[in-house]
Design an enzyme around this catalytic site. Structure first.
Site, PDB file in Angstrom:
ATOM      1  N   ASP A  32       0.840  -1.195   0.000  1.00 45.01           N
ATOM      2  CA  ASP A  32       0.000   0.000   0.000  1.00 45.01           C
ATOM      3  C   ASP A  32       0.879   1.250   0.000  1.00 45.01           C
ATOM      4  O   ASP A  32       1.911   1.312   0.668  1.00 45.01           O
ATOM      5  CB  ASP A  32      -0.924  -0.011   1.230  1.00 45.01           C
ATOM      6  CG  ASP A  32      -2.076   0.958   1.096  1.00 45.01           C
ATOM      7  OD1 ASP A  32      -3.224   0.510   0.950  1.00 45.01           O
ATOM      8  OD2 ASP A  32      -1.826   2.193   1.136  1.00 45.01           O
ATOM      9  N   ASN A  89     -12.873  -3.101   2.573  1.00 43.35           N
ATOM     10  CA  ASN A  89     -13.761  -1.956   2.710  1.00 43.35           C
ATOM     11  C   ASN A  89     -14.712  -1.966   1.520  1.00 43.35           C
ATOM     12  O   ASN A  89     -14.275  -2.035   0.372  1.00 43.35           O
ATOM     13  CB  ASN A  89     -12.957  -0.656   2.742  1.00 43.35           C
ATOM     14  CG  ASN A  89     -12.078  -0.563   3.981  1.00 43.35           C
ATOM     15  OD1 ASN A  89     -12.456  -1.012   5.051  1.00 43.35           O
ATOM     16  ND2 ASN A  89     -10.895   0.022   3.834  1.00 43.35           N
ATOM     17  N   GLY A  95     -15.159   3.317   3.863  1.00 40.80           N
ATOM     18  CA  GLY A  95     -13.775   3.713   3.613  1.00 40.80           C
ATOM     19  C   GLY A  95     -13.200   3.227   2.296  1.00 40.80           C
ATOM     20  O   GLY A  95     -11.991   3.360   2.078  1.00 40.80           O
ATOM     21  N   GLN A  96     -14.028   2.672   1.410  1.00 42.58           N
ATOM     22  CA  GLN A  96     -13.498   2.243   0.109  1.00 42.58           C
ATOM     23  C   GLN A  96     -13.254   3.472  -0.759  1.00 42.58           C
ATOM     24  O   GLN A  96     -14.194   4.209  -1.076  1.00 42.58           O
ATOM     25  CB  GLN A  96     -14.452   1.278  -0.612  1.00 42.58           C
ATOM     26  CG  GLN A  96     -13.843   0.756  -1.916  1.00 42.58           C
ATOM     27  CD  GLN A  96     -14.698  -0.283  -2.630  1.00 42.58           C
ATOM     28  OE1 GLN A  96     -15.815  -0.575  -2.220  1.00 42.58           O
ATOM     29  NE2 GLN A  96     -14.170  -0.810  -3.715  1.00 42.58           N
ATOM     30  N   SER A  97     -11.996   3.680  -1.101  1.00 37.20           N
ATOM     31  CA  SER A  97     -11.635   4.845  -1.916  1.00 37.20           C
ATOM     32  C   SER A  97     -11.225   4.463  -3.325  1.00 37.20           C
ATOM     33  O   SER A  97     -11.216   5.329  -4.214  1.00 37.20           O
ATOM     34  CB  SER A  97     -10.496   5.626  -1.234  1.00 37.20           C
ATOM     35  OG  SER A  97      -9.340   4.812  -1.104  1.00 37.20           O
ATOM     36  N   HIS A 102     -10.368  -4.974  -3.440  1.00 40.19           N
ATOM     37  CA  HIS A 102      -9.038  -5.264  -2.903  1.00 40.19           C
ATOM     38  C   HIS A 102      -9.150  -5.701  -1.456  1.00 40.19           C
ATOM     39  O   HIS A 102      -9.966  -5.178  -0.698  1.00 40.19           O
ATOM     40  CB  HIS A 102      -8.117  -4.043  -3.021  1.00 40.19           C
ATOM     41  CG  HIS A 102      -8.718  -2.772  -2.500  1.00 40.19           C
ATOM     42  ND1 HIS A 102      -9.596  -2.013  -3.242  1.00 40.19           N
ATOM     43  CD2 HIS A 102      -8.586  -2.125  -1.320  1.00 40.19           C
ATOM     44  CE1 HIS A 102      -9.976  -0.964  -2.531  1.00 40.19           C
ATOM     45  NE2 HIS A 102      -9.384  -1.009  -1.358  1.00 40.19           N
ATOM     46  N   HIS A 104      -7.137  -5.759   2.042  1.00 37.58           N
ATOM     47  CA  HIS A 104      -5.982  -5.247   2.783  1.00 37.58           C
ATOM     48  C   HIS A 104      -5.434  -6.394   3.637  1.00 37.58           C
ATOM     49  O   HIS A 104      -6.199  -7.086   4.321  1.00 37.58           O
ATOM     50  CB  HIS A 104      -6.384  -4.117   3.735  1.00 37.58           C
ATOM     51  CG  HIS A 104      -6.899  -2.882   3.064  1.00 37.58           C
ATOM     52  ND1 HIS A 104      -6.123  -1.762   2.872  1.00 37.58           N
ATOM     53  CD2 HIS A 104      -8.113  -2.580   2.538  1.00 37.58           C
ATOM     54  CE1 HIS A 104      -6.834  -0.822   2.277  1.00 37.58           C
ATOM     55  NE2 HIS A 104      -8.053  -1.287   2.064  1.00 37.58           N
TER      56      HIS A 104
HETATM   57  P1  5GP Z   1      -9.564   1.594   0.316  1.00 41.40           P
HETATM   58  O1  5GP Z   1      -9.530   2.913   1.029  1.00 41.40           O
HETATM   59  O2  5GP Z   1     -10.274   1.715  -1.009  1.00 41.40           O
HETATM   60  O3  5GP Z   1     -10.060   0.432   1.125  1.00 41.40           O
HETATM   61  O4  5GP Z   1      -8.059   1.217   0.017  1.00 41.40           O
HETATM   62  C1  5GP Z   1      -7.375   1.756  -1.052  1.00 41.40           C
HETATM   63  C2  5GP Z   1      -5.922   1.707  -0.680  1.00 41.40           C
HETATM   64  O5  5GP Z   1      -5.172   1.862  -1.853  1.00 41.40           O
HETATM   65  C3  5GP Z   1      -5.489   2.822   0.283  1.00 41.40           C
HETATM   66  O6  5GP Z   1      -4.957   2.230   1.459  1.00 41.40           O
HETATM   67  C4  5GP Z   1      -4.452   3.607  -0.513  1.00 41.40           C
HETATM   68  O7  5GP Z   1      -3.377   4.013   0.294  1.00 41.40           O
HETATM   69  C5  5GP Z   1      -4.027   2.612  -1.571  1.00 41.40           C
HETATM   70  N1  5GP Z   1      -3.639   3.195  -2.841  1.00 41.40           N
HETATM   71  C6  5GP Z   1      -4.318   4.128  -3.557  1.00 41.40           C
HETATM   72  N2  5GP Z   1      -3.667   4.395  -4.714  1.00 41.40           N
HETATM   73  C7  5GP Z   1      -2.566   3.601  -4.719  1.00 41.40           C
HETATM   74  C8  5GP Z   1      -1.514   3.420  -5.652  1.00 41.40           C
HETATM   75  O8  5GP Z   1      -1.456   4.039  -6.717  1.00 41.40           O
HETATM   76  N3  5GP Z   1      -0.544   2.527  -5.322  1.00 41.40           N
HETATM   77  C9  5GP Z   1      -0.572   1.818  -4.156  1.00 41.40           C
HETATM   78  N4  5GP Z   1       0.430   0.961  -3.939  1.00 41.40           N
HETATM   79  N5  5GP Z   1      -1.567   1.966  -3.257  1.00 41.40           N
HETATM   80  C10 5GP Z   1      -2.536   2.835  -3.537  1.00 41.40           C
END
Ligand code: 5GP
Ligand code: ZN
Length: 116
Positions: A32, A89, A95-97, A102, A104
């Protein structure tokens, strides 16, 4: 969300040069960008699926492959003894961004429960 604009699809295709800590025919795992624990790896399917909520029964085998990818990644990183947490998420409210499913994989520190 199409494959062309999705950042995780680009990563999975190797277009951004992101090192994979584990990969197989169905999934790739990479660190991450903003780690929330000493070990923080994302395990994603190579094929685009928006989220767990957007997946269907047709994706069930792939969902299993994501968990199998987490298991293999944890094995490879030597996390079985210490334990690790796996988080999906789902939806902005949780919190899914990034809209590419994916998991974690978090380890390397004490992880509180319940999560925040
Ligand atoms: P979410 O918030 O959707 O559950 O998790 C998305 C994760 O992807 C976040 O922890 C964020 O730091 C990570 N992330 C977002 N863009 C990138 C990227 O371009 N490369 C990597 N390695 N991680 C990313
Ligand atoms: Zn994608």
């Amino acid at each position: 969300m199409g494959d062309t604009s999705c950042i995780f699809c680009k990563i999975a295709r190797g277009e951004l040069g992101t090192p994979f800590v584990y990969q197989d025919a169905d999934v790739v795992a990479f660190r991450d960008l903003h780690p929330q624990a000493p070990t923080h790896v994302l395990v994603i399917p190579r094929r685009h699926v928006d989220s767990l909520a957007a997946s269907t029964a047709a994706d069930d085998v792939l969902l299993g492959k994501v968990l199998a990818g987490v298991r293999a990644t944890a094995d490879q990183l030597g996390l079985v003894q210490s334990g690790y947490r796996t988080v999906l998420n789902t939806g902005a409210g949780a919190g899914q961004s990034v809209l590419h499913l994916h998991a974690h994989l978090l380890a390397g520190r004490t992880l509180a429960w319940p999560p925040g």
